[in-house]
Design a protein around this motif. Sequence first.
Motif, PDB file in Angstrom:
ATOM      1  N   VAL A 196      53.782  37.402  39.956  1.00  0.00           N
ATOM      2  CA  VAL A 196      54.441  36.731  38.652  1.00  0.00           C
ATOM      3  C   VAL A 196      53.596  35.368  38.592  1.00  0.00           C
ATOM      4  O   VAL A 196      53.480  34.779  38.993  1.00  0.00           O
ATOM      5  CB  VAL A 196      56.401  35.931  39.367  1.00  0.00           C
ATOM      6  N   PHE A 197      53.151  35.439  37.256  1.00  0.00           N
ATOM      7  CA  PHE A 197      52.026  33.911  36.688  1.00  0.00           C
ATOM      8  C   PHE A 197      51.729  33.118  38.064  1.00  0.00           C
ATOM      9  O   PHE A 197      51.720  32.221  37.757  1.00  0.00           O
ATOM     10  CB  PHE A 197      53.216  33.501  36.004  1.00  0.00           C
ATOM     11  N   GLY A 198      50.534  34.566  38.596  1.00  0.00           N
ATOM     12  CA  GLY A 198      49.909  33.914  39.025  1.00  0.00           C
ATOM     13  C   GLY A 198      50.208  33.707  41.281  1.00  0.00           C
ATOM     14  O   GLY A 198      49.029  34.210  41.517  1.00  0.00           O
ATOM     15  N   SER A 199      51.497  34.036  41.281  1.00  0.00           N
ATOM     16  CA  SER A 199      52.002  33.451  42.300  1.00  0.00           C
ATOM     17  C   SER A 199      51.975  34.658  43.339  1.00  0.00           C
ATOM     18  O   SER A 199      52.634  35.387  42.796  1.00  0.00           O
ATOM     19  CB  SER A 199      52.382  32.053  42.743  1.00  0.00           C
ATOM     20  N   ILE A 200      51.031  34.874  44.203  1.00  0.00           N
ATOM     21  CA  ILE A 200      51.377  36.532  45.009  1.00  0.00           C
ATOM     22  C   ILE A 200      52.537  36.171  45.573  1.00  0.00           C
ATOM     23  O   ILE A 200      53.200  35.194  46.403  1.00  0.00           O
ATOM     24  CB  ILE A 200      50.029  36.771  45.770  1.00  0.00           C
ATOM     25  N   LEU A 201      54.141  37.532  45.555  1.00  0.00           N
ATOM     26  CA  LEU A 201      54.617  37.621  45.793  1.00  0.00           C
ATOM     27  C   LEU A 201      54.521  38.284  47.159  1.00  0.00           C
ATOM     28  O   LEU A 201      55.061  37.923  48.013  1.00  0.00           O
ATOM     29  CB  LEU A 201      55.691  37.910  45.011  1.00  0.00           C
ATOM     30  N   PHE A 202      54.032  39.218  47.179  1.00  0.00           N
ATOM     31  CA  PHE A 202      53.607  40.066  48.474  1.00  0.00           C
ATOM     32  C   PHE A 202      52.824  41.097  48.470  1.00  0.00           C
ATOM     33  O   PHE A 202      52.418  41.434  47.654  1.00  0.00           O
ATOM     34  CB  PHE A 202      55.053  40.527  48.979  1.00  0.00           C
ATOM     35  N   LYS A 203      52.541  41.439  49.803  1.00  0.00           N
ATOM     36  CA  LYS A 203      51.645  42.535  49.250  1.00  0.00           C
ATOM     37  C   LYS A 203      51.660  43.695  50.195  1.00  0.00           C
ATOM     38  O   LYS A 203      51.979  43.363  50.825  1.00  0.00           O
ATOM     39  CB  LYS A 203      49.878  41.917  50.649  1.00  0.00           C
ATOM     40  N   LEU A 204      51.258  44.888  49.967  1.00  0.00           N
ATOM     41  CA  LEU A 204      51.625  46.016  50.884  1.00  0.00           C
ATOM     42  C   LEU A 204      50.919  45.868  52.006  1.00  0.00           C
ATOM     43  O   LEU A 204      49.098  46.399  50.850  1.00  0.00           O
ATOM     44  CB  LEU A 204      51.584  46.772  49.619  1.00  0.00           C
ATOM     45  N   PRO A 205      51.017  46.359  53.337  1.00  0.00           N
ATOM     46  CA  PRO A 205      50.225  46.490  54.115  1.00  0.00           C
ATOM     47  C   PRO A 205      48.877  48.177  53.723  1.00  0.00           C
ATOM     48  O   PRO A 205      47.611  47.093  53.817  1.00  0.00           O
ATOM     49  CB  PRO A 205      50.701  47.044  55.373  1.00  0.00           C
ATOM     50  N   VAL A 206      49.058  49.232  53.552  1.00  0.00           N
ATOM     51  CA  VAL A 206      48.046  49.763  53.600  1.00  0.00           C
ATOM     52  C   VAL A 206      47.236  49.344  52.170  1.00  0.00           C
ATOM     53  O   VAL A 206      46.054  49.881  51.548  1.00  0.00           O
ATOM     54  CB  VAL A 206      48.154  51.104  53.896  1.00  0.00           C
ATOM     55  N   LEU A 207      48.450  49.411  51.273  1.00  0.00           N
ATOM     56  CA  LEU A 207      48.321  49.815  49.441  1.00  0.00           C
ATOM     57  C   LEU A 207      46.647  48.915  48.855  1.00  0.00           C
ATOM     58  O   LEU A 207      46.304  49.059  48.594  1.00  0.00           O
ATOM     59  CB  LEU A 207      49.163  49.995  48.999  1.00  0.00           C
TER      60      LEU A 207
END
Lengths: 210, 191
Positions: free
Chosen positions: A165-176
């Motif tokens: 959201v507006f430049g800050s990464i909230l989370f990353k999905l493991p494989v994707l």
Amino acid sequence: MQNEKNGNRFLKEFVKGIIISNPVFILALGLCPTLAVTSSLDNAIGMSAGVIFVLLCSNIIISSMRKIIPETVRIPVFIVVIATFVTILSLVFQAYFPPLYESLGIYLALIVVNCIILGRAEAFASKKSVLLSISDALGAGIGFTLALIIISLLREMLGTGSLSVFGSILFKLPVLFENPMVIFILPPGAFLVIGLLLALFRWLGVVKNE
Amino acid sequence: MSNLLSIFIVMAVINNLVLSKFLGLCPFFGVSKKLSNAISMGAAVTLVMLISSLSTSVIYNYILIPFNIEFMNIIIYILVIASLVQIVELTIRRTNIALYNALGIYLPLITTNCAVLGITLINAREGYSIIESMVSALGAGIGFTLVLIIMSGIREKLEVSDCPKSMRGLPIAFITAALLALAFLGFSGMM
């Protein structure tokens, strides 16, 4: 007693726009911006804010002028009112949110021909009082926002494997995240996600089949 | 000349209005059920796009830029397009009644069609000259007609096919459009 009754009516108009007649999923209105700007959550939020602003302002102006506007020229008058607010909006975005202005591109200006806004002006604001028109605008606007956010969440998560959201990464999905399905942020993904969501809502019985 | 050709090809297939810019979706899903309707609608949109691109690019280059009021383009364009559609409708009704019967009902719909306003805004953003705007409008119109015809051909078959109940109608049309858009992505390798 009277107040309670009025309150219920405002609430009814408000909820109607969000669920029972959600502009995107149920009425299939305003599809062009919906497909175009949902490639990221930022764009979806920017676009929704713009649509709510224009919808609210034009509903207020049109419903307060409804007794002065002659019946025969009402559509041109509506269009000029809407276009004025879209111009204001696009100048504000250009001045204060230049990255968002760039990524929304022509779709910001195309809010003018968004069927949701002209539709609410013609079907509601030109006949009802100012307060009712405000709650109607907020309902339809939030319904539109909800649809945009659902679609853009799915597309951004599947297409990039992360959510920001507006430049800050909230989370990353493991494989994707290592192997994102890029197709979802490309144009075909937009058609696919909306098609499947519409089918899902029909299957669940939220929307009646034609 | 090669510049004009590349504008034409980019607007017609690579940046196709419907499949990559998502403009004009209402007629795309609404009118594409019959082949004959699709051709009439495509012709009407192309005609209006050509005329409105000509007039808006004249206004943009000779009025808005000299007076430094480019930001007024949204209001002016929508008014120009709305009045042009009225004029075109009246002219066709007076001169060619057969053409009017074929295009007539689609013309008023075009006023609020985002494809027409979209193409004039794209022309202004790209800074196209008058000739370039005309070529880009022609390309976009032909691309729009092409996709509408392909889609109507597919949908005539879809009407009789046996697909799950909740997919019938709009959802399956969207998924068909997704596959078409995927096919059109292949054109982006051309440039």
